[in-house]
Design a protein around this motif. Sequence first.
Motif, PDB file in Angstrom:
ATOM      1  N   GLU A 174      38.583  29.109  10.992  1.00 39.26           N
ATOM      2  CA  GLU A 174      38.851  29.652  12.321  1.00 39.26           C
ATOM      3  C   GLU A 174      38.153  30.996  12.512  1.00 39.26           C
ATOM      4  O   GLU A 174      37.652  31.299  13.606  1.00 39.26           O
ATOM      5  N   LEU A 175      38.093  31.789  11.455  1.00 37.12           N
ATOM      6  CA  LEU A 175      37.406  33.080  11.534  1.00 37.12           C
ATOM      7  C   LEU A 175      35.906  32.877  11.768  1.00 37.12           C
ATOM      8  O   LEU A 175      35.276  33.627  12.519  1.00 37.12           O
ATOM      9  N   LEU A 176      35.340  31.870  11.131  1.00 40.98           N
ATOM     10  CA  LEU A 176      33.927  31.573  11.334  1.00 40.98           C
ATOM     11  C   LEU A 176      33.638  31.167  12.776  1.00 40.98           C
ATOM     12  O   LEU A 176      32.533  31.382  13.286  1.00 40.98           O
ATOM     13  N   GLU A 177      34.637  30.613  13.440  1.00 44.65           N
ATOM     14  CA  GLU A 177      34.480  30.174  14.824  1.00 44.65           C
ATOM     15  C   GLU A 177      34.556  31.321  15.822  1.00 44.65           C
ATOM     16  O   GLU A 177      34.021  31.221  16.928  1.00 44.65           O
ATOM     17  N   ILE A 178      35.219  32.425  15.455  1.00 44.79           N
ATOM     18  CA  ILE A 178      35.409  33.509  16.435  1.00 44.79           C
ATOM     19  C   ILE A 178      34.629  34.781  16.098  1.00 44.79           C
ATOM     20  O   ILE A 178      34.565  35.705  16.914  1.00 44.79           O
ATOM     21  N   THR A 179      34.032  34.858  14.920  1.00 38.45           N
ATOM     22  CA  THR A 179      33.315  36.065  14.511  1.00 38.45           C
ATOM     23  C   THR A 179      31.870  36.017  14.985  1.00 38.45           C
ATOM     24  O   THR A 179      31.162  35.045  14.739  1.00 38.45           O
ATOM     25  N   GLN A 180      31.445  37.066  15.663  1.00 39.41           N
ATOM     26  CA  GLN A 180      30.055  37.126  16.109  1.00 39.41           C
ATOM     27  C   GLN A 180      29.158  37.537  14.949  1.00 39.41           C
ATOM     28  O   GLN A 180      29.460  38.475  14.205  1.00 39.41           O
ATOM     29  N   GLY A 181      28.051  36.852  14.790  1.00 38.33           N
ATOM     30  CA  GLY A 181      27.163  37.095  13.662  1.00 38.33           C
ATOM     31  C   GLY A 181      26.616  38.502  13.608  1.00 38.33           C
ATOM     32  O   GLY A 181      26.458  39.085  12.526  1.00 38.33           O
ATOM     33  N   HIS A 182      26.304  39.084  14.775  1.00 35.63           N
ATOM     34  CA  HIS A 182      25.775  40.450  14.799  1.00 35.63           C
ATOM     35  C   HIS A 182      26.820  41.448  14.298  1.00 35.63           C
ATOM     36  O   HIS A 182      26.485  42.413  13.606  1.00 35.63           O
ATOM     37  N   ASP A 183      28.082  41.207  14.645  1.00 38.08           N
ATOM     38  CA  ASP A 183      29.160  42.085  14.160  1.00 38.08           C
ATOM     39  C   ASP A 183      29.242  42.018  12.638  1.00 38.08           C
ATOM     40  O   ASP A 183      29.362  43.043  11.959  1.00 38.08           O
ATOM     41  N   PHE A 184      29.206  40.807  12.112  1.00 39.46           N
ATOM     42  CA  PHE A 184      29.293  40.622  10.661  1.00 39.46           C
ATOM     43  C   PHE A 184      28.114  41.312   9.971  1.00 39.46           C
ATOM     44  O   PHE A 184      28.293  42.035   8.985  1.00 39.46           O
ATOM     45  N   ALA A 185      26.916  41.094  10.482  1.00 45.82           N
ATOM     46  CA  ALA A 185      25.724  41.673   9.869  1.00 45.82           C
ATOM     47  C   ALA A 185      25.760  43.199   9.923  1.00 45.82           C
ATOM     48  O   ALA A 185      25.388  43.878   8.949  1.00 45.82           O
ATOM     49  N   ASN A 186      26.226  43.745  11.040  1.00 47.30           N
ATOM     50  CA  ASN A 186      26.305  45.206  11.172  1.00 47.30           C
ATOM     51  C   ASN A 186      27.344  45.804  10.229  1.00 47.30           C
ATOM     52  O   ASN A 186      27.114  46.858   9.628  1.00 47.30           O
ATOM     53  N   LEU A 187      28.485  45.129  10.088  1.00 50.71           N
ATOM     54  CA  LEU A 187      29.517  45.616   9.170  1.00 50.71           C
ATOM     55  C   LEU A 187      29.036  45.508   7.729  1.00 50.71           C
ATOM     56  O   LEU A 187      29.209  46.438   6.928  1.00 50.71           O
ATOM     57  N   PHE A 188      28.421  44.392   7.396  1.00 50.12           N
ATOM     58  CA  PHE A 188      27.909  44.200   6.045  1.00 50.12           C
ATOM     59  C   PHE A 188      26.863  45.271   5.704  1.00 50.12           C
ATOM     60  O   PHE A 188      26.871  45.857   4.618  1.00 50.12           O
ATOM     61  N   ALA A 189      25.963  45.538   6.653  1.00 56.11           N
ATOM     62  CA  ALA A 189      24.935  46.557   6.436  1.00 56.11           C
ATOM     63  C   ALA A 189      25.563  47.933   6.240  1.00 56.11           C
ATOM     64  O   ALA A 189      25.161  48.689   5.345  1.00 56.11           O
ATOM     65  N   ALA A 190      26.557  48.255   7.073  1.00 60.37           N
ATOM     66  CA  ALA A 190      27.211  49.567   6.980  1.00 60.37           C
ATOM     67  C   ALA A 190      27.874  49.747   5.625  1.00 60.37           C
ATOM     68  O   ALA A 190      27.819  50.835   5.026  1.00 60.37           O
ATOM     69  N   ILE A 191      28.491  48.700   5.119  1.00 57.46           N
ATOM     70  CA  ILE A 191      29.165  48.770   3.819  1.00 57.46           C
ATOM     71  C   ILE A 191      28.136  48.860   2.689  1.00 57.46           C
ATOM     72  O   ILE A 191      28.300  49.628   1.742  1.00 57.46           O
ATOM     73  N   CYS A 192      27.052  48.096   2.806  1.00 59.64           N
ATOM     74  CA  CYS A 192      25.997  48.167   1.791  1.00 59.64           C
ATOM     75  C   CYS A 192      25.430  49.585   1.697  1.00 59.64           C
ATOM     76  O   CYS A 192      25.120  50.073   0.603  1.00 59.64           O
ATOM     77  N   ASN A 193      25.307  50.248   2.837  1.00 63.69           N
ATOM     78  CA  ASN A 193      24.734  51.594   2.860  1.00 63.69           C
ATOM     79  C   ASN A 193      25.617  52.636   2.183  1.00 63.69           C
ATOM     80  O   ASN A 193      25.146  53.733   1.859  1.00 63.69           O
ATOM     81  N   MET A 194      26.879  52.295   1.974  1.00 64.93           N
ATOM     82  CA  MET A 194      27.782  53.226   1.300  1.00 64.93           C
ATOM     83  C   MET A 194      27.551  53.244  -0.212  1.00 64.93           C
ATOM     84  O   MET A 194      28.028  54.136  -0.900  1.00 64.93           O
ATOM     85  N   TYR A 195      26.839  52.234  -0.697  1.00 63.73           N
ATOM     86  CA  TYR A 195      26.643  52.113  -2.139  1.00 63.73           C
ATOM     87  C   TYR A 195      25.181  52.308  -2.554  1.00 63.73           C
ATOM     88  O   TYR A 195      24.860  52.173  -3.726  1.00 63.73           O
ATOM     89  N   LYS A 196      24.307  52.611  -1.607  1.00 60.79           N
ATOM     90  CA  LYS A 196      22.896  52.769  -1.965  1.00 60.79           C
ATOM     91  C   LYS A 196      22.256  53.825  -1.071  1.00 60.79           C
ATOM     92  O   LYS A 196      22.702  54.065   0.051  1.00 60.79           O
ATOM     93  N   LYS A 197      21.201  54.426  -1.565  1.00 59.47           N
ATOM     94  CA  LYS A 197      20.541  55.510  -0.836  1.00 59.47           C
ATOM     95  C   LYS A 197      19.632  54.975   0.261  1.00 59.47           C
ATOM     96  O   LYS A 197      19.564  55.538   1.345  1.00 59.47           O
ATOM     97  N   LYS A 198      18.902  53.919  -0.031  1.00 58.21           N
ATOM     98  CA  LYS A 198      17.989  53.364   0.954  1.00 58.21           C
ATOM     99  C   LYS A 198      18.767  52.491   1.934  1.00 58.21           C
ATOM    100  O   LYS A 198      19.357  51.488   1.558  1.00 58.21           O
ATOM    101  N   GLY A 199      18.765  52.886   3.190  1.00 56.35           N
ATOM    102  CA  GLY A 199      19.600  52.203   4.175  1.00 56.35           C
ATOM    103  C   GLY A 199      19.070  50.845   4.594  1.00 56.35           C
ATOM    104  O   GLY A 199      17.889  50.537   4.461  1.00 56.35           O
ATOM    105  N   VAL A 200      19.966  50.035   5.101  1.00 52.75           N
ATOM    106  CA  VAL A 200      19.636  48.716   5.634  1.00 52.75           C
ATOM    107  C   VAL A 200      20.379  48.577   6.955  1.00 52.75           C
ATOM    108  O   VAL A 200      21.443  49.170   7.152  1.00 52.75           O
TER     109      VAL A 200
END
Length: 279
Positions: free
Chosen positions: A212-238
């Motif tokens: 159900e979550l896969l049906e209501i989650t917008q892909g851009h939101d997921f990608a932006n959140l994932f990128a933001a979290i990845c940037n907390m653990y590395k110097k080179k941003g994504v």
Amino acid sequence: MQNNSIKSNLTKDDIVSDIRLSLGADIERNHIYVVVEGEDDIKFLKSELDDNVYLYESYDGKTGVEEIACKIFKSNIRVIGIRDKDYCNHIMSADGIFVYDNCCMEMMFIENDNSFRSVYHEYYNGKTEVSELREKLLSELRYLSYVRKLNEEESWGLIIKGVSINNAIKNKEIIDVEVLSKNIKKINNSAFDEMRDNRVRQLYLEEISTNELLEITQGHDFANLFAAICNMYKKKGVNGRQIESGLRCAYRHSDFLHTKLRKALVLYQERINITFLVA
């Protein structure tokens, strides 16, 4: 092999004229004309569609896809549209319109273990395991996902573009719902009032499955959140666009073979007796 004719950056009139001219010139009637939402759709689908396909980028996103395939060329079985489902379940039965699995193309990629694992190992340096992280991000986005869902289904008219996921992140991998809510209210003023906020929060508190979550989650939101979290653990941003590109590149033809979208397209090509999918 792919020699699809790709038409992008055309106006509505240009697309309609080009399709009409091409249909008229197609004496053997063995070409298919596919209208998609944007450039990313073309990047993915051009390797999945045979060389007898003309691919058109919509002049107006999903609205343009539906207008071309469902209205202007409604009576022509060789003109079809492929778009994100988003929150419009009614298009599932619309003849000539096909939708990606889950909420959108990106969520179709994210559901796939192989493609998500690839971007996980490429960009994420935290400690959360791959499957757990995907579940966590889907869950953390629930509030925003329900805002999007209700906004679409009940025509609230909210402006969601500009809502910052980054500013709402706390404790590395957790979204602060209060910050997100205030952000949406600030952008929309009285359009997102307490009553609407409470409706979203009520849904937010209910249990919901991963499917159900896969049906209501917008892909851009997921990608932006994932990128933001990845940037907390590395110097080179994504950024989110890089995540989406990585998912698209990691997604394999063999993965697409098992999707609902492809199965629906297979049935359609059998129905019209024109093969337009790569085997």
